[in-house]
Structures are given as C-alpha cells and as structure tokens.
Write an enzyme that holds these catalytic residues in place. Structure first.
Site, PDB file in Angstrom:
ATOM      1  CE  LYS A  35      -2.878  -0.811   3.217  1.00  0.00           C
ATOM      2  NZ  LYS A  35      -3.932  -0.871   4.506  1.00  0.00           N
ATOM      3  CE  LYS A  47      -1.513  -3.350  10.331  1.00  0.00           C
ATOM      4  NZ  LYS A  47      -2.140  -2.318   9.716  1.00  0.00           N
ATOM      5  CB  THR A 119     -10.912   4.270   5.470  1.00  0.00           C
ATOM      6  OG1 THR A 119     -10.119   3.948   6.306  1.00  0.00           O
ATOM      7  CG2 THR A 119     -10.750   2.420   4.726  1.00  0.00           C
TER       8      THR A 119
END
Length: 260
Positions: A35, A47, A119
């Site tokens: 991304k 992450k 989002t």
C-alpha cells in the site's frame, strides 16, 4: 513485524484484539509495504499487534500501549499508526512515550481520520473507478457492508451520496437486511449511540454471518481478517468487492474471485 524498508522506515498500524497472531501481523506488514509503495510514500511496510480486549479500562489500555511502545523504542525502522482496536488517543500515548507515531489527534497536529472517514472516502473513489470497468451504475447499486464500524459507516455515507442503496449491514452482534434500502443516517446514529445494527427495527434481523449470502452489486468487507475464505467464498453473490479492511480475504479466496 518490519516487512520492508527499501524506500524508507516502515509505517503501519498497531492492532489490538484478543486473537491476534504473529502470522496475521506478518501478512498485515506485507500489505502495508504494497500500500505504501502504491501510494508513492517514502516508507516501507510494518505492523504491530497486541493481544487484548480493546474495550478494556482506559487506564489499563494506556499502560499496556505505553509499555509496548517503550519496548520498541529502539526499533527506529518502525513508525506506529492507529489500526483496529487503537485510535488517535493511543497514538498520542505512543508519541509521548517514544516520539514516533502518526495518526495523531488534532490537538497534536493530526487529522481526525475516523471522524472525517478517510478510509471510507477511499472506498468511494475505488467504487467510482471500478464501476466504470464493470458497467455498473452507482446510482441504485445495492451495497452490503460487513462490519459497520468506522470504515463501514463512512463508506455507506459516501456511497449513498453517489446514489447507492445500502441493503444490508452487519457488526459483531448481528446483521440487518432490507432489499428496499436502509436509512444510512439512522443506522449511523444507532451505532454512535452504542447499539448494534440488529436494533435498527425495520427490515430483517439476521445472524452476522448471513451477510455473505445477500444478493447485491457491491460487497464491502470492513472488519476482521479472513472473513472470506476458500470454504465460504462461493456464497458471495455480488458483482464487485471493495476491500475496506486489511487482508479480509484469504489468498485462496481472492484467487477464486479473480477466476470468477
């Protein structure tokens, strides 16, 4: 998990849930690499996950997140961001602890991402682009949203502004379906009041997993990972999938839909 730092330090959210795993963190970190690269950001992908109930008392949650951030204080190749189970306030704790976080509250110079629906805004644009490739008119398109939380509710709101019709939505406690369309503003108000979509009143209340079986034009997963797998992917009855969640499908399920 730090997946890649070829274009810069990795950036990715801190996820908190009772059932998170290292394997999930690995897949999420790789997704962040892809991304960030697609967005042209000078960052790699990373992450982090914490096992715990995100609804635990605030004081306990703060201690846990601050301790986790402190443990990673020397991992300069990873920059914290908010994710499922964490928010801008959590990032403020991280920033205060180690000086390295994004997704901060407005008081610290951040943008209120959940409030503005960042989002969901991305989902809206993805819908506009994808619709032109599958001869789908968004006006009147029937939308189903799995996970009517921060991402799901804003996706519904922005798509409704384009004339789409929300026919079903689910959350962790159940689902609601009305082929004639649900009142998006009313459903959002219900969720903001701390209630579930099944309390909507009109329409038909269903088990949350029944959201897979509802005939629609656009199906949006906006909750947990791997909600669609090889064993249930054939239940989807839709023309277009817009992924609002991180890794909501297993690789095998994605391959099956691509072939279809």
């Amino acid at each position: 998990v730090i997946d890649n730092v070829a274009t810069g330090p990795s950036i990715g959210g801190l996820r908190m849930a009772p059932d998170v795993t290292t394997a999930e963190c690995v897949r999420l970190a790789r997704a962040m690499t892809l991304k960030n690269a697609a967005a042209g950001l000078p960052h790699g992908g990373g992450k982090s996950v914490l096992c715990g109930d995100p609804r635990m008392p605030r004081e306990r949650k703060e201690r846990l997140i601050r301790a986790f951030a402190h443990a990673l204080r020397n991992e300069a190749d990873y920059i914290f961001g908010p994710d499922m189970g964490t928010d801008e306030r959590c990032m403020a704790w991280v920033k205060d602890e180690i000086g390295r976080a994004v997704g901060l509250p407005p008081a610290l110079g951040g943008i209120p991402l959940d409030e503005v629906g960042a989002t969901g805004w991305g989902i809206r644009h993805a819908a506009v682009v994808a619709a032109s490739h599958c001869q789908l008119d968004l006006r009147g398109a029937r939308v189903v949203i799995q996970g009517f939380g921060a991402v799901g509710r804003h996706s519904a709101r922005f798509l409704a502004e384009r004339g789409a019709l929300l026919v079903a939505a689910s959350d962790s406690n159940g689902a609601i379906h009305d082929p004639a369309g649900l009142d998006v503003a009313r459903l959002i108000a219900l969720k903001n009041a701390g209630r579930g979509v099944a309390d909507y009143g009109d329409g038909r209340a269903l088990d949350r997993d029944a959201i897979l079986d509802i005939d629609c034009d656009i199906w949006i997963p906006a909750a947990r990972p791997d909600v669609v797998r090889e064993d249930n992917v054939d239940r989807l009855r839709t023309r277009l999938v817009l992924q609002g969640a991180n890794i909501p499908f297993t690789p095998g399920a994605e391959q099956a839909l691509h072939a279809r």
